[in-house]
Design a protein around this motif. Structure first.
Motif, PDB file in Angstrom:
ATOM      1  N   GLU A  60       0.831  -1.206   0.000  1.00  0.00           N
ATOM      2  CA  GLU A  60       0.000   0.000   0.000  1.00  0.00           C
ATOM      3  C   GLU A  60       0.868   1.260   0.000  1.00  0.00           C
ATOM      4  O   GLU A  60       0.511   2.260  -0.612  1.00  0.00           O
ATOM      5  N   GLN A  61       1.993   1.200   0.664  1.00  0.00           N
ATOM      6  CA  GLN A  61       2.917   2.340   0.663  1.00  0.00           C
ATOM      7  C   GLN A  61       3.432   2.604  -0.758  1.00  0.00           C
ATOM      8  O   GLN A  61       3.536   3.756  -1.181  1.00  0.00           O
ATOM      9  N   GLU A  62       3.770   1.554  -1.501  1.00  0.00           N
ATOM     10  CA  GLU A  62       4.229   1.719  -2.881  1.00  0.00           C
ATOM     11  C   GLU A  62       3.115   2.284  -3.769  1.00  0.00           C
ATOM     12  O   GLU A  62       3.363   3.132  -4.624  1.00  0.00           O
ATOM     13  N   TRP A  63       1.872   1.812  -3.563  1.00  0.00           N
ATOM     14  CA  TRP A  63       0.738   2.340  -4.338  1.00  0.00           C
ATOM     15  C   TRP A  63       0.547   3.823  -4.024  1.00  0.00           C
ATOM     16  O   TRP A  63       0.308   4.623  -4.926  1.00  0.00           O
ATOM     17  N   ARG A  64       0.618   4.195  -2.752  1.00  0.00           N
ATOM     18  CA  ARG A  64       0.445   5.605  -2.368  1.00  0.00           C
ATOM     19  C   ARG A  64       1.491   6.492  -3.035  1.00  0.00           C
ATOM     20  O   ARG A  64       1.196   7.622  -3.440  1.00  0.00           O
ATOM     21  N   LYS A  65       2.701   5.982  -3.148  1.00  0.00           N
ATOM     22  CA  LYS A  65       3.779   6.744  -3.757  1.00  0.00           C
ATOM     23  C   LYS A  65       3.595   6.850  -5.277  1.00  0.00           C
ATOM     24  O   LYS A  65       3.908   7.878  -5.876  1.00  0.00           O
ATOM     25  N   ALA A  66       3.064   5.813  -5.911  1.00  0.00           N
ATOM     26  CA  ALA A  66       2.923   5.765  -7.365  1.00  0.00           C
ATOM     27  C   ALA A  66       1.689   6.503  -7.887  1.00  0.00           C
ATOM     28  O   ALA A  66       1.672   6.939  -9.041  1.00  0.00           O
ATOM     29  N   LEU A  67       0.657   6.650  -7.061  1.00  0.00           N
ATOM     30  CA  LEU A  67      -0.617   7.214  -7.505  1.00  0.00           C
ATOM     31  C   LEU A  67      -0.879   8.574  -6.873  1.00  0.00           C
ATOM     32  O   LEU A  67      -0.379   8.862  -5.785  1.00  0.00           O
ATOM     33  N   THR A  68      -1.690   9.398  -7.539  1.00  0.00           N
ATOM     34  CA  THR A  68      -2.136  10.650  -6.929  1.00  0.00           C
ATOM     35  C   THR A  68      -3.118  10.294  -5.815  1.00  0.00           C
ATOM     36  O   THR A  68      -3.655   9.168  -5.788  1.00  0.00           O
ATOM     37  N   PRO A  69      -3.404  11.202  -4.891  1.00  0.00           N
ATOM     38  CA  PRO A  69      -4.381  10.904  -3.831  1.00  0.00           C
ATOM     39  C   PRO A  69      -5.753  10.483  -4.396  1.00  0.00           C
ATOM     40  O   PRO A  69      -6.373   9.555  -3.879  1.00  0.00           O
ATOM     41  N   GLU A  70      -6.210  11.154  -5.456  1.00  0.00           N
ATOM     42  CA  GLU A  70      -7.506  10.793  -6.046  1.00  0.00           C
ATOM     43  C   GLU A  70      -7.451   9.403  -6.690  1.00  0.00           C
ATOM     44  O   GLU A  70      -8.374   8.600  -6.536  1.00  0.00           O
ATOM     45  N   GLN A  71      -6.362   9.091  -7.394  1.00  0.00           N
ATOM     46  CA  GLN A  71      -6.205   7.760  -7.981  1.00  0.00           C
ATOM     47  C   GLN A  71      -6.170   6.698  -6.890  1.00  0.00           C
ATOM     48  O   GLN A  71      -6.795   5.651  -7.019  1.00  0.00           O
ATOM     49  N   TYR A  72      -5.442   6.966  -5.822  1.00  0.00           N
ATOM     50  CA  TYR A  72      -5.356   5.998  -4.731  1.00  0.00           C
ATOM     51  C   TYR A  72      -6.739   5.740  -4.132  1.00  0.00           C
ATOM     52  O   TYR A  72      -7.118   4.601  -3.889  1.00  0.00           O
ATOM     53  N   TYR A  73      -7.501   6.814  -3.910  1.00  0.00           N
ATOM     54  CA  TYR A  73      -8.849   6.691  -3.350  1.00  0.00           C
ATOM     55  C   TYR A  73      -9.734   5.794  -4.226  1.00  0.00           C
ATOM     56  O   TYR A  73     -10.433   4.920  -3.719  1.00  0.00           O
ATOM     57  N   VAL A  74      -9.701   5.992  -5.523  1.00  0.00           N
ATOM     58  CA  VAL A  74     -10.555   5.206  -6.429  1.00  0.00           C
ATOM     59  C   VAL A  74      -9.976   3.813  -6.668  1.00  0.00           C
ATOM     60  O   VAL A  74     -10.661   2.807  -6.474  1.00  0.00           O
ATOM     61  N   LEU A  75      -8.724   3.741  -7.082  1.00  0.00           N
ATOM     62  CA  LEU A  75      -8.121   2.468  -7.482  1.00  0.00           C
ATOM     63  C   LEU A  75      -7.879   1.506  -6.317  1.00  0.00           C
ATOM     64  O   LEU A  75      -8.094   0.303  -6.458  1.00  0.00           O
ATOM     65  N   ARG A  76      -7.446   2.015  -5.186  1.00  0.00           N
ATOM     66  CA  ARG A  76      -7.071   1.131  -4.091  1.00  0.00           C
ATOM     67  C   ARG A  76      -8.101   1.076  -2.962  1.00  0.00           C
ATOM     68  O   ARG A  76      -8.194   0.087  -2.256  1.00  0.00           O
ATOM     69  N   CYS A 148      -9.038  -4.389 -12.438  1.00  0.00           N
ATOM     70  CA  CYS A 148      -7.973  -4.678 -13.388  1.00  0.00           C
ATOM     71  C   CYS A 148      -7.506  -6.109 -13.136  1.00  0.00           C
ATOM     72  O   CYS A 148      -7.197  -6.466 -11.996  1.00  0.00           O
ATOM     73  N   ALA A 149      -7.442  -6.918 -14.172  1.00  0.00           N
ATOM     74  CA  ALA A 149      -7.011  -8.313 -14.015  1.00  0.00           C
ATOM     75  C   ALA A 149      -5.524  -8.419 -13.708  1.00  0.00           C
ATOM     76  O   ALA A 149      -5.075  -9.439 -13.195  1.00  0.00           O
ATOM     77  N   ARG A 150      -4.772  -7.385 -13.975  1.00  0.00           N
ATOM     78  CA  ARG A 150      -3.327  -7.435 -13.764  1.00  0.00           C
ATOM     79  C   ARG A 150      -2.907  -7.007 -12.360  1.00  0.00           C
ATOM     80  O   ARG A 150      -2.034  -7.612 -11.752  1.00  0.00           O
ATOM     81  N   CYS A 151      -3.547  -5.941 -11.818  1.00  0.00           N
ATOM     82  CA  CYS A 151      -3.101  -5.440 -10.506  1.00  0.00           C
ATOM     83  C   CYS A 151      -4.198  -5.425  -9.449  1.00  0.00           C
ATOM     84  O   CYS A 151      -3.938  -5.093  -8.306  1.00  0.00           O
ATOM     85  N   GLY A 152      -5.427  -5.770  -9.825  1.00  0.00           N
ATOM     86  CA  GLY A 152      -6.518  -5.839  -8.862  1.00  0.00           C
ATOM     87  C   GLY A 152      -7.114  -4.500  -8.469  1.00  0.00           C
ATOM     88  O   GLY A 152      -7.903  -4.422  -7.544  1.00  0.00           O
ATOM     89  N   VAL A 175     -10.448   8.593 -13.529  1.00  0.00           N
ATOM     90  CA  VAL A 175      -9.190   8.662 -12.791  1.00  0.00           C
ATOM     91  C   VAL A 175      -8.521   7.286 -12.696  1.00  0.00           C
ATOM     92  O   VAL A 175      -7.314   7.192 -12.481  1.00  0.00           O
ATOM     93  N   ALA A 176      -9.269   6.228 -12.922  1.00  0.00           N
ATOM     94  CA  ALA A 176      -8.722   4.874 -12.891  1.00  0.00           C
ATOM     95  C   ALA A 176      -8.162   4.459 -14.244  1.00  0.00           C
ATOM     96  O   ALA A 176      -7.632   3.354 -14.390  1.00  0.00           O
ATOM     97  N   LEU A 177      -8.280   5.347 -15.234  1.00  0.00           N
ATOM     98  CA  LEU A 177      -7.869   5.019 -16.596  1.00  0.00           C
ATOM     99  C   LEU A 177      -6.846   6.024 -17.134  1.00  0.00           C
ATOM    100  O   LEU A 177      -6.843   7.178 -16.736  1.00  0.00           O
TER     101      LEU A 177
END
Length: 182
Positions: A60-76, A148-152, A175-177
């Protein structure tokens, strides 16, 4: 407590906004899909092979670093962006929509249509291998989540009220695309 209340309220608004719409025979298939040439078989095969070579696993720390706050909220965190206030609802360009978290190509402008919901909508993914459908019982309502079938990552939801030929409406978060024009 206020933050939790705001998150619940936002989730409820997203739930009702992207909920099943009454089927309409007036759905416009003349948006991005109009005039699109079918994807060539070689292109589909290349997309499938490139996208699913390996599963993407991050903390989750790596996802937070890789994504914007809005992307993290939606994607994760499985959030929902605001309707009509997003990048791809009105996008009419030809191209491919890929997962913003890992680059997995999932949807083509060929199957995009104007659902009137305020989110980009498609009647089919590029391939069933690109997406994963999961039962979602959040807030006591049964829906089908699109991951997403690749990263969930959470991309949106699919409903049985779309146009022909599938009768499905993949209601997705912009934002997820990431969009790559042809």
């Amino acid at each position: 407590m206020k933050v939790l209340y705001a998150m619940i309220l936002t989730g409820l608004m997203g739930l009702t906004s992207c909920a099943q719409q009454e089927a309409s025979t007036e759905l416009s298939l003349t948006t991005a899909a109009a005039g699109d040439a079918p994807l060539e078989e070689a292109t589909l095969e290349e997309l499938n092979n490139a996208a699913l070579q390996d599963t993407v696993v991050k903390t989750e720390q790596e996802w937070r670093k890789a994504l914007t706050p809005e992307q993290y909220y939606v994607l994760r965190e499985e959030g929902t962006e605001r309707a009509f206030d997003n990048a791809y609802d009105s996008n009419k360009k030809r191209g491919i929509y890929a997962c913003a978290a890992c680059g997995n190509p999932m949807f083509s402008s060929k199957t995009k249509f104007d659902s009137g919901t305020g989110w980009p909508s498609f009647y089919a993914p590029i391939s069933e291998k690109q997406v994963k459908e999961v039962q979602d019982r959040a807030l006591g309502v049964l829906r089908t989540e699109v991951e997403c079938a690749r990263c969930g990552s959470h991309i949106g939801h699919v409903f049985p009220d779309g146009p022909k030929p599938t009768g499905l409406r993949y209601c997705l978060n912009s934002v997820a695309l990431n969009f790559k024009a042809k």
